[in-house]
Design an enzyme around this catalytic site. Structure first.
Site, PDB file in Angstrom:
ATOM      1  N   HIS A 144       9.880   2.197   8.297  1.00  0.00           N
ATOM      2  CA  HIS A 144       8.652   1.370   7.851  1.00  0.00           C
ATOM      3  C   HIS A 144       8.946   0.851   6.378  1.00  0.00           C
ATOM      4  O   HIS A 144       9.692   1.535   5.647  1.00  0.00           O
ATOM      5  CB  HIS A 144       7.544   2.502   7.748  1.00  0.00           C
ATOM      6  CG  HIS A 144       7.494   3.398   6.709  1.00  0.00           C
ATOM      7  ND1 HIS A 144       6.878   4.809   7.061  1.00  0.00           N
ATOM      8  CD2 HIS A 144       7.548   3.353   5.309  1.00  0.00           C
ATOM      9  CE1 HIS A 144       7.024   5.266   5.862  1.00  0.00           C
ATOM     10  NE2 HIS A 144       7.336   4.891   5.055  1.00  0.00           N
ATOM     11  N   ASP A 195      11.554   6.522   9.084  1.00  0.00           N
ATOM     12  CA  ASP A 195      11.342   5.858  10.614  1.00  0.00           C
ATOM     13  C   ASP A 195      11.312   4.458  10.309  1.00  0.00           C
ATOM     14  O   ASP A 195      10.920   3.660  11.495  1.00  0.00           O
ATOM     15  CB  ASP A 195       9.643   6.272  10.996  1.00  0.00           C
ATOM     16  CG  ASP A 195       8.702   5.779  10.036  1.00  0.00           C
ATOM     17  OD1 ASP A 195       8.915   5.173   9.085  1.00  0.00           O
ATOM     18  OD2 ASP A 195       7.376   6.044  10.792  1.00  0.00           O
ATOM     19  N   ASP A 215       0.728   0.028  -1.504  1.00  0.00           N
ATOM     20  CA  ASP A 215      -0.137   0.839  -0.651  1.00  0.00           C
ATOM     21  C   ASP A 215      -0.584   1.811  -1.461  1.00  0.00           C
ATOM     22  O   ASP A 215      -0.319   1.922  -2.768  1.00  0.00           O
ATOM     23  CB  ASP A 215       0.831   1.479   0.460  1.00  0.00           C
ATOM     24  CG  ASP A 215       2.092   2.014   0.061  1.00  0.00           C
ATOM     25  OD1 ASP A 215       2.319   1.962  -1.283  1.00  0.00           O
ATOM     26  OD2 ASP A 215       2.940   2.209   0.979  1.00  0.00           O
ATOM     27  N   GLU A 245       3.662   1.475   9.788  1.00  0.00           N
ATOM     28  CA  GLU A 245       4.301   2.398  10.756  1.00  0.00           C
ATOM     29  C   GLU A 245       5.036   1.764  11.962  1.00  0.00           C
ATOM     30  O   GLU A 245       4.540   0.682  12.251  1.00  0.00           O
ATOM     31  CB  GLU A 245       3.640   3.683  11.170  1.00  0.00           C
ATOM     32  CG  GLU A 245       3.161   4.475   9.931  1.00  0.00           C
ATOM     33  CD  GLU A 245       4.247   5.492   9.376  1.00  0.00           C
ATOM     34  OE1 GLU A 245       5.458   4.837   9.427  1.00  0.00           O
ATOM     35  OE2 GLU A 245       4.058   6.331   8.871  1.00  0.00           O
TER      36      GLU A 245
HETATM   37  C1  GLP Z   1       6.365   6.077   1.266  1.00  0.00           C
HETATM   38  C2  GLP Z   1       5.809   4.783   0.893  1.00  0.00           C
HETATM   39  C3  GLP Z   1       6.816   3.727   0.984  1.00  0.00           C
HETATM   40  C4  GLP Z   1       8.211   4.204   0.612  1.00  0.00           C
HETATM   41  C5  GLP Z   1       8.703   5.272   1.560  1.00  0.00           C
HETATM   42  C6  GLP Z   1      10.098   6.070   1.250  1.00  0.00           C
HETATM   43  O1  GLP Z   1       6.066   6.158   2.860  1.00  0.00           O
HETATM   44  N1  GLP Z   1       4.860   4.128   1.393  1.00  0.00           N
HETATM   45  O2  GLP Z   1       6.753   2.543   0.306  1.00  0.00           O
HETATM   46  O3  GLP Z   1       9.519   3.154   0.822  1.00  0.00           O
HETATM   47  O4  GLP Z   1       7.616   6.404   1.213  1.00  0.00           O
HETATM   48  O5  GLP Z   1      10.038   6.888   0.118  1.00  0.00           O
HETATM   49  P1  GLP Z   1      11.122   7.614  -0.505  1.00  0.00           P
HETATM   50  O6  GLP Z   1      11.514   6.413  -1.446  1.00  0.00           O
HETATM   51  O7  GLP Z   1      10.579   8.851  -1.245  1.00  0.00           O
HETATM   52  O8  GLP Z   1      12.146   8.130   0.356  1.00  0.00           O
END
Ligand code: GLP
Length: 261
Positions: free
Chosen positions: A138, A136, A67, A143
């Site tokens: 995802h 959440d 993404d 989402e």
């Molecule tokens: C973002 C990314 C996800 C990732 C999530 C969790 O939303 N798009 O791919 O898994 O963050 O991030 P973190 O690892 O910083 O908790």
């Protein structure tokens, strides 16, 4: 679905990196799906170490990131383009033309997303996809409510995700509201899924993903549908799981299973 509970974040990251290394050592021209966020940082650090100290080769590897924020230039410090350069690409021998990250600046999202999907197919599909999980539930930026059949597209971020990611920006208002993300359906087509999660902030989402029903409200629960998915978590992220003893029992006894002749 395999659940592997590790004593620490560092051990979780090293073991997850080993999974990636096995794929690359077996198939030097593998297609690698990459994730951003703070969770995979130590995994990338270990891949860099394996490259520098043990010759893990990326020269024939192709990558696809999950993404990117809409409206951030690749040079923006919070863009996922920047993140990947900083933490992985500049430290390994991957040819720049083999790197794919959704464009945050395309003027035509629909055409770009179609191109991205086709490019994954042209490259033979993703061999192993690294994933994190949002609080959440995802995966990528899928989402709650994202169809389990969804494809690469523009997505409006949930308020909780914007709040979670505000820590990386100067002010909460700077966090983009939209992102281009691979869909759940796109992700499920990867040959292997590798999800990493650490910390007590992820315990609820992890439990719902692993032990809850398969639902578009927790898109990480779609891993239950995949024939080859593995989830590496640390102790803190395992706190809300009901079946920890069972996962440990499976891991302890797995090495003794009969091997093919
Ligand atoms: C973002 C990314 C996800 C990732 C999530 C969790 O939303 N798009 O791919 O898994 O963050 O991030 P973190 O690892 O910083 O908790």
């Amino acid at each position: 679905m395999e659940v592997i509970i590790c004593p620490s974040y560092d051990e979780m990251s090293v073991r997850a990196a080993q999974e990636v290394a096995v794929v690359l050592n077996t198939k030097p021209n593998a297609v690698l799906g990459l994730a951003t966020g703070s969770t995979p940082l130590a995994l990338y650090k270990e891949l860099v170490r394996l490259h520098k100290d043990e010759g893990l080769d990326f020269s024939q590897v192709t990558t696809f990131n999950l993404d990117e924020y809409v409206c951030l230039n690749p040079t923006h410090e919070q863009s996922y383009h920047y993140f990947m350069q900083e933490h992985l690409f500049q430290h390994i021998n991957i040819p720049p033309e083999s790197i794919h990250i959704p464009s945050g600046t395309t003027r035509n999202h629909v055409a770009f997303c179609d191109w991205y999907e086709n490019r994954i197919k042209e490259c033979g599909g993703i061999d192993i996809q690294i994933l994190g999980i949002g609080s959440d539930g995802h995966i990528a930026f899928n989402e709650p409510g994202s169809s389990l059949g969804s494809r690469t597209r523009i997505k409006t971020l949930a308020k909780v995700t914007i709040d979670d990611n505000a820590r990386f920006f100067k002010k909460a208002e700077d966090v983009p509201i939209y992102a281009i993300t691979m869909g759940v359906g796109t992700i499920l087509e990867a040959r292997k899924l590798l999800l990493v999660a650490n910390g007590d902030g992820k315990a609820g989402a992890v439990a719902q993903a692993i032990e809850g029903p398969v639902t578009s409200m927790i898109t990480a629960s779609a891993l239950q549908l995949h024939p080859d998915s593995v989830i590496y978590i640390d102790e803190a992220a395992s706190a809300s799981l009901k079946m920890c003893d069972y996962y440990r029992w499976i891991q302890d006894n797995k090495p003794g299973a009969p091997k093919p002749e």
